[in-house]
Design a protein around this motif. Sequence first.
Motif, PDB file in Angstrom:
ATOM      1  N   ASP A  83      10.301   2.528  15.286  1.00 55.18           N
ATOM      2  CA  ASP A  83       9.580   1.256  15.397  1.00 55.18           C
ATOM      3  C   ASP A  83      10.394   0.154  16.058  1.00 55.18           C
ATOM      4  OD1 ASP A  83       7.832   2.728  13.939  1.00 55.18           O
ATOM      5  OD2 ASP A  83       7.799   1.435  12.184  1.00 55.18           O
ATOM      6  N   TYR A  84      11.482   0.508  16.746  1.00 58.84           N
ATOM      7  CA  TYR A  84      12.283  -0.540  17.398  1.00 58.84           C
ATOM      8  C   TYR A  84      11.401  -1.370  18.323  1.00 58.84           C
ATOM      9  CZ  TYR A  84      15.923  -2.794  20.198  1.00 58.84           C
ATOM     10  OH  TYR A  84      16.709  -3.724  20.837  1.00 58.84           O
ATOM     11  N   THR A  85      10.714  -0.694  19.221  1.00 61.19           N
ATOM     12  CA  THR A  85       9.901  -1.432  20.196  1.00 61.19           C
ATOM     13  C   THR A  85       8.816  -2.240  19.496  1.00 61.19           C
ATOM     14  OG1 THR A  85      10.305   0.282  21.840  1.00 61.19           O
ATOM     15  CG2 THR A  85       8.443  -1.181  22.241  1.00 61.19           C
ATOM     16  N   GLN A  86       8.133  -1.608  18.547  1.00 61.02           N
ATOM     17  CA  GLN A  86       7.030  -2.272  17.838  1.00 61.02           C
ATOM     18  C   GLN A  86       7.507  -3.544  17.131  1.00 61.02           C
ATOM     19  OE1 GLN A  86       3.437  -0.514  15.630  1.00 61.02           O
ATOM     20  NE2 GLN A  86       5.079  -0.194  14.185  1.00 61.02           N
TER      21      GLN A  86
ATOM     22  N   SER B  71       5.836   1.758   5.918  1.00 63.58           N
ATOM     23  CA  SER B  71       6.505   2.645   6.850  1.00 63.58           C
ATOM     24  C   SER B  71       5.648   2.726   8.114  1.00 63.58           C
ATOM     25  CB  SER B  71       6.699   4.025   6.220  1.00 63.58           C
ATOM     26  OG  SER B  71       7.348   4.884   7.139  1.00 63.58           O
ATOM     27  N   SER B  72       6.228   3.267   9.147  1.00 66.27           N
ATOM     28  CA  SER B  72       5.704   3.169  10.514  1.00 66.27           C
ATOM     29  C   SER B  72       4.180   3.142  10.709  1.00 66.27           C
ATOM     30  CB  SER B  72       6.333   4.265  11.343  1.00 66.27           C
ATOM     31  OG  SER B  72       7.736   4.248  11.149  1.00 66.27           O
TER      32      SER B  72
ATOM     33  N   TYR C  68       0.875  -1.174   0.000  1.00 64.63           N
ATOM     34  CA  TYR C  68       0.000   0.000   0.000  1.00 64.63           C
ATOM     35  C   TYR C  68       0.912   1.223   0.000  1.00 64.63           C
ATOM     36  CZ  TYR C  68      -3.813   3.083   1.469  1.00 64.63           C
ATOM     37  OH  TYR C  68      -4.750   4.080   1.527  1.00 64.63           O
ATOM     38  N   PRO C  69       0.576   2.254  -0.763  1.00 65.60           N
ATOM     39  CA  PRO C  69       1.490   3.397  -0.846  1.00 65.60           C
ATOM     40  C   PRO C  69       1.650   4.107   0.495  1.00 65.60           C
ATOM     41  CG  PRO C  69      -0.222   3.485  -2.549  1.00 65.60           C
ATOM     42  CD  PRO C  69      -0.624   2.421  -1.581  1.00 65.60           C
ATOM     43  N   ILE C  70       2.875   4.347   0.869  1.00 70.36           N
ATOM     44  CA  ILE C  70       3.148   5.212   2.026  1.00 70.36           C
ATOM     45  C   ILE C  70       4.585   5.714   1.920  1.00 70.36           C
ATOM     46  CG2 ILE C  70       3.771   3.243   3.530  1.00 70.36           C
ATOM     47  CD1 ILE C  70       2.676   4.899   5.913  1.00 70.36           C
ATOM     48  N   THR C  71       4.739   6.998   2.095  1.00 74.47           N
ATOM     49  CA  THR C  71       6.053   7.629   2.091  1.00 74.47           C
ATOM     50  C   THR C  71       6.745   7.305   3.423  1.00 74.47           C
ATOM     51  OG1 THR C  71       5.005   9.392   0.836  1.00 74.47           O
ATOM     52  CG2 THR C  71       7.212   9.854   1.708  1.00 74.47           C
ATOM     53  N   PRO C  72       8.025   7.022   3.463  1.00 79.13           N
ATOM     54  CA  PRO C  72       9.020   7.146   2.390  1.00 79.13           C
ATOM     55  C   PRO C  72       9.459   5.809   1.782  1.00 79.13           C
ATOM     56  CG  PRO C  72      10.087   7.232   4.532  1.00 79.13           C
ATOM     57  CD  PRO C  72       8.641   6.917   4.780  1.00 79.13           C
TER      58      PRO C  72
ATOM     59  N   ARG D  86       9.682   6.129   9.808  1.00 80.50           N
ATOM     60  CA  ARG D  86       9.582   7.587   9.758  1.00 80.50           C
ATOM     61  C   ARG D  86       9.192   8.125  11.137  1.00 80.50           C
ATOM     62  NH1 ARG D  86       4.092   8.467   6.132  1.00 80.50           N
ATOM     63  NH2 ARG D  86       3.123   9.672   7.813  1.00 80.50           N
ATOM     64  N   GLY D  87       9.148   9.449  11.234  1.00 77.28           N
ATOM     65  CA  GLY D  87       8.898  10.084  12.526  1.00 77.28           C
ATOM     66  C   GLY D  87       7.468   9.909  13.008  1.00 77.28           C
ATOM     67  N   GLY D  88       7.310   9.696  14.300  1.00 76.90           N
ATOM     68  CA  GLY D  88       6.004   9.520  14.909  1.00 76.90           C
ATOM     69  C   GLY D  88       6.006  10.132  16.283  1.00 76.90           C
ATOM     70  N   PRO D  89       5.012   9.868  17.124  1.00 77.82           N
ATOM     71  CA  PRO D  89       3.866   8.970  16.920  1.00 77.82           C
ATOM     72  C   PRO D  89       2.776   9.562  16.025  1.00 77.82           C
ATOM     73  CG  PRO D  89       3.722  10.056  19.062  1.00 77.82           C
ATOM     74  CD  PRO D  89       5.027  10.477  18.444  1.00 77.82           C
TER      75      PRO D  89
END
Lengths: 366, 262
Positions: free
Chosen positions: A120-123, A78-79, A27-31, A106-109
């Motif tokens: 996403d290390y923990t995830q 991505s995340s 599914y499309p998601i940047t990056p 990528r940057g979150g949350p």
Amino acid sequence: MARELLKGNVAFAEAAIRAGCEAYFGYPITPQTEALEHMAVRMPELGRTFVQAESEVAAINMVYGAAAAGVRTMTSSSSPGVSLMMEGLSYMAGSEVPAVVVDVMRGGPGLGNIAPAQSDYTQMVKGGGHGDYRQIVLAPASVQELIDHTVLAFDLADRYRIVSVVLADGSLGQMMEGAELPAMRPPRAADASPAWALSGAKERDTNLISSIHLDPDEEERFNHHLQAKYAAIEAAEIRHEEHLLDDASIAVVAFGTAARLVKTAIAGERAAGVAVGLFRPITLWPFPTDALRDLSERVEAILVVEMNMGQMLEDVQRVVAERCPVGFFGRTGGVMPMPEEIAARIRALATQLGAAVSDAPEEVRT
Amino acid sequence: MSVLAPPEPALTPVYSYPDALPHVPTHYCPGCTHGIAHRLIAEVIDEMAAKERTIGVASVGCSVFAYRYFGVDFAQAAHGRAPAMATGVKRVRPEALVFTYQGDGDLASIGAAEILHAAVRGEQITVFFVNNAIYGMTGGQMAPTTLLGQTTTSSPAGRDRATMGTVLRMSELLAQVDGAAYVVRRSLHDVVQIKRAKKAIRRAFEVQEQGLGFTMVELLSSCPTNWGMTPEAALGYIRDEMVPAFPLGDFKVPETRAEAGA
């Protein structure tokens, strides 16, 4: 194969194809979208399966179906998209099907942003879905490693009937650098299907791919079986890199892109006479526990550098315990730690330790 | 006291378990129509000599254990995701006859996106949609298919249009989608309807094998336990209450008989 200038997202997609990936769902998601776009062209060209799913939820369940049918299959995302895949990843762990997931973090949350992060290390490493499960997590630090880890991820997934994750980040996905792709593996023979796979019950008993064990005792036995498999993986598949650690009094622990930035910082500090080196986990699970414990007995201090607020830090602290002090420096939200910032933290640590420093700068506190 | 006569020698069985439905006791409640639906599908698999090339995908709900009852390869999907999982199976095993078996909570609620887009893509799979207007496995909660005014444990005063909406008719919805080749609704409330249902099951599998697109047979079914009725009264409820809300019929069929190869 010749060395070429390759963009990370395209490189891992092509590497997957050459490793024998027969079905891609995404599914499309940047990056990471260039990977999906590359698959959209290449998979039909080769007579293989490409489906743009209606969501990441559907994509991972399509992967689950193709994996259950016994072919090499993958998705990339991505995340925020990976968050949606947690249900499917838990089911795949619970029914022991092999597959590969590339997460270009990528940057979150939340929606966050599209800049590089190690959010996403923990995830991914601890298991964001429900239940006691593990997945092999590989952390590349270059486009070449992104390629090599994708190929390795397929081989490990098949060997252990497990989901393998390549945990990259937006900078690895987007950057172009010289790298070499592997040769195309010959296609799987049409009848070369794993004995457990769904292929039609012809001249054999029926096969079942399921994660349900209604009887708690049976479910517990199954979990013990999984744990035994995970122990075998921990015994055989740990990978890490040690860089300039032989004489180091300070060790920086970092993975992926953060480790690459750390190397630049270390080069400068070494030139200034600071005895610092890098310990880079390549498999985040299984985690290089023994090697890190050994290291913690011979260095005076450890500095953990991540592109998050200390997700791997907890694992480092768990392993190091009280053997030496553990400091942390992280940038988050899609901001990358610059080598100068990392160098300043190393220098501050060296000063605190009273180590010999040839051109000590003004004091910087971590 | 009468004495039973000894059995006649060389009796020929005229009714037995289909090959594709091994003799395994099911967990279904007395009077539930899942057993009928299972048997019809298994009979058709036998008649098409398709047992060795059929792959089923079970869902979550009362039919979660469907894989125990069919003598074919099976996968057990996450709640609502059976059409996505079946997509993965069928795309890499195009020679297989692939079906999902889903209830109304699974298909019309949590799996609404997956079923819709499987139809949009024209996936060459067959969906058996068992609609009993309620969540069975969890003990009788409201589904998107619950009738207006119907009482359930989560609509104890009856389904209220103002706050709970009203019935979602999935067959009519999916028939609007170009990728859908065959979408029909049948019922399992009497013998005539059951025979019609079996013909539809056969037709759906044939349309799948002809590669014409997505196929779905919706089967109006009973849930005596959660409806709080006797099995017989529950069949009457299908006939008198469900059929008016969910009209039986063919909502999408291949355009010409020739196209369907019939």
